[in-house]
Design an enzyme around this catalytic site. Structure first.
Site, short mmCIF file in Angstrom:
data_model
loop_
_atom_site.label_atom_id
_atom_site.label_comp_id
_atom_site.label_asym_id
_atom_site.label_seq_id
_atom_site.Cartn_x
_atom_site.Cartn_y
_atom_site.Cartn_z
N HIS A 11 38.91 84.43 5.54
CA HIS A 11 39.69 83.43 6.27
C HIS A 11 39.37 82.02 5.77
O HIS A 11 39.07 81.82 4.61
CB HIS A 11 39.48 83.60 7.77
N GLU A 25 35.26 83.42 13.26
CA GLU A 25 34.94 84.32 12.16
C GLU A 25 34.77 83.57 10.84
O GLU A 25 33.85 83.85 10.07
CB GLU A 25 36.04 85.38 12.02
N HIS A 76 33.46 89.46 6.59
CA HIS A 76 34.29 89.24 7.78
C HIS A 76 33.49 89.55 9.04
O HIS A 76 32.40 90.11 8.99
CB HIS A 76 35.53 90.14 7.73
N GLU A 147 32.51 94.20 7.84
CA GLU A 147 32.80 93.65 9.16
C GLU A 147 31.46 93.54 9.88
O GLU A 147 30.95 94.51 10.43
CB GLU A 147 33.76 94.56 9.93
#
Length: 256
Positions: A11, A25, A76, A147
């Site tokens: 992101h 995040e 992430h 993640e």
């Protein structure tokens, strides 16, 4: 032989990713990625980032392919509508089954270090993103997407403790997975100075500007703002990395 690892903090810019518990995040991914990269650099690994500040990079897998990276790691945090969702998972591309070995190295190191719930090593088609994850499928080298934990988890769950207070530990776990896969043995047993600095002001005057820049960039943080817990050796290593970034033109301007 020098290995090249491309690190992609997820992101950035107008896209904060998942948001929860007062955290974004994109911010966590960037801080963990920078710390992770520093650990690789200190072990003699070449590192390139898709971004080193809060922007959305024009290229991710494209830059990794052009650079000729040996490995690709996309960082992430997870998110879900129910705050009971928790744990860590590692993805690799279904179109590149040979990448599973890399994913398993990173995954096992991360679970061992953090004690988070083990959600497993998964194919990219099992992620919340429909159609697979393009960064994994289009990268020419072994690639994983991690993640770290659920940013949306209940504050009482371990996920939030790890995301908020144990970012150095997460970075170290990712580095351990890479070292294991590449069969690298970082140097151990070096003499460590007894001098530990809690704040920037405690450090030698010649080191303060560079270290403050790293704090402002969120590369460096402590358990609390007045407790950095940086020893003499780590301070000198971080300043070397700071100079490398500076010479390469990778240091963003910090607003005053």
């Amino acid at each position: 032989m020098s290995f090249k690892v491309f690190i992609d903090p997820g992101h950035g810019g107008r896209d904060p990713g998942a948001v929860g518990n007062g955290m974004r995040e994109s911010d966590i991914a960037l801080e963990v990625s920078k710390r992770f990269g520093i650990m690789l650099i200190c072990a003699g690994v070449e590192v390139m980032y898709s971004r080193t500040e809060d922007i959305s990079p024009a290229q991710r897998w494209q830059a990794a392919n052009t650079w000729g990276a040996d490995l690709y790691v996309s960082v992430h945090c997870n998110g879900f509508t129910a705050d009971t969702a928790n744990g860590y998972e590692t993805f690799f591309a279904a179109t590149k089954p040979q990448d599973r070995a890399f994913a398993e190295c990173v995954h096992s190191a991360f679970i061992a270090a953090t004690s988070l719930r083990d959600r497993g090593v998964k194919l990219d088609g099992q992620s919340q993103h429909s159609g697979g994850l393009s960064v994994l499928r289009r990268s020419a080298m072994p690639a994983v997407l991690v993640e770290l934990a659920f940013i949306t988890a209940n504050p009482n769950l371990l996920d939030i403790t790890v995301l908020r207070d144990r970012r150095p530990l997460m970075a170290e776990a990712l580095a351990s997975g890479v070292f294991q896969f590449l069969n690298i043995q970082p140097e151990n047993g070096k003499e460590v100075s007894e001098m530990v600095y809690r704040t920037i002001q405690d450090m030698p005057e010649w080191a303060q500007a560079g270290m403050q820049h790293l704090v402002d960039m969120r590369v460096l943080s402590g358990r609390t703002p007045d407790n950095l817990d940086i020893d003499e050796n780590m301070m000198r290593i971080l300043l070397v990395v700071h100079r490398m970034f500076e010479r390469a033109g990778l240091l963003p301007d910090i607003a005053t």
